[in-house]
Design a protein around this motif. Structure first.
Motif, PDB file in Angstrom:
ATOM      1  N   ARG A 123       0.832  -1.213   0.000  1.00 25.86           N
ATOM      2  CA  ARG A 123       0.000   0.000   0.000  1.00 25.86           C
ATOM      3  C   ARG A 123       0.862   1.257   0.000  1.00 25.86           C
ATOM      4  NH1 ARG A 123      -3.741  -2.491   4.236  1.00 25.86           N
ATOM      5  NH2 ARG A 123      -5.396  -3.347   2.956  1.00 25.86           N
ATOM      6  N   MET A 124       1.952   1.216   0.760  1.00 25.32           N
ATOM      7  CA  MET A 124       2.842   2.390   0.825  1.00 25.32           C
ATOM      8  C   MET A 124       3.537   2.606  -0.514  1.00 25.32           C
ATOM      9  SD  MET A 124       4.283   2.441   4.619  1.00 25.32           S
ATOM     10  CE  MET A 124       4.447   4.192   4.440  1.00 25.32           C
ATOM     11  N   VAL A 125       3.946   1.529  -1.166  1.00 28.55           N
ATOM     12  CA  VAL A 125       4.581   1.652  -2.479  1.00 28.55           C
ATOM     13  C   VAL A 125       3.556   2.190  -3.476  1.00 28.55           C
ATOM     14  CG1 VAL A 125       5.596   0.361  -4.405  1.00 28.55           C
ATOM     15  CG2 VAL A 125       6.321  -0.122  -2.055  1.00 28.55           C
ATOM     16  N   ALA A 126       2.336   1.661  -3.440  1.00 28.45           N
ATOM     17  CA  ALA A 126       1.281   2.103  -4.365  1.00 28.45           C
ATOM     18  C   ALA A 126       0.940   3.582  -4.164  1.00 28.45           C
ATOM     19  CB  ALA A 126       0.019   1.255  -4.188  1.00 28.45           C
ATOM     20  N   ALA A 127       1.000   4.036  -2.927  1.00 29.81           N
ATOM     21  CA  ALA A 127       0.703   5.448  -2.617  1.00 29.81           C
ATOM     22  C   ALA A 127       1.938   6.327  -2.815  1.00 29.81           C
ATOM     23  CB  ALA A 127       0.195   5.579  -1.188  1.00 29.81           C
ATOM     24  N   GLU A 128       3.020   5.707  -3.258  1.00 30.98           N
ATOM     25  CA  GLU A 128       4.292   6.392  -3.484  1.00 30.98           C
ATOM     26  C   GLU A 128       4.863   7.035  -2.231  1.00 30.98           C
ATOM     27  OE1 GLU A 128       3.836   8.957  -6.882  1.00 30.98           O
ATOM     28  OE2 GLU A 128       3.456   7.269  -8.213  1.00 30.98           O
TER      29      GLU A 128
END
Length: 133
Positions: A123-128
């Motif tokens: 989720r953190m990677v997807a939210a950059e």
């Protein structure tokens, strides 16, 4: 970024006296895929996952005597993988990959304070918010 910045602060627990069917119901109600089995003092004894429960509950007929005698301690993993709240997210990801698990119990001052999962990191990677190297 530190684990404490990405972890879920809610550690969902059960006791060793919890029946597997009750554990499954709690997982469903809480929307989690793992429960930590704790002793009376709050120390982790083990962890039981959704797949652990499905594997066992799917093989037991409701009238079977095994359904009554089966304890959560019979199916839980006794090795609870932990990480410090102050460790880096990258360390958590590497530990999960090496151990082939999807979540870690997060500790601060040797006390459980949260859970970090592969999903949390994704989720953190997807939210950059976290950029993979």
């Amino acid at each position: 970024m530190r684990v404490k910045e990405a972890m879920n602060n809610n550690v969902i627990t059960i006791t060793s006296n919890t029946r597997p069917a009750e554990a499954f119901q709690k997982m469903y109600k809480e929307g989690v895929r793992r429960l930590f089995v704790m002793d009376e003092g709050g120390e982790p004894l083990g962890v039981v996952s959704y797949s652990d429960l499905i594997g066992v509950l799917g093989t037991i007929k409701p009238s079977a005597k095994d359904a009554v005698s089966l304890q959560i301690t019979d199916i839980m993993s006794k090795e609870v993988m932990t990480i410090s709240a102050d460790d880096r997210i990258e360390d958590a990801a590497n530990l999960m990959l090496r151990a082939d698990i999807s979540g870690l119990l997060v500790l601060a001052d040797d006390k459980p304070v949260g859970v970090i999962t592969k999903t949390d990191i994704c989720r953190m990677v997807a939210a950059e918010l976290l950029v993979p190297v």
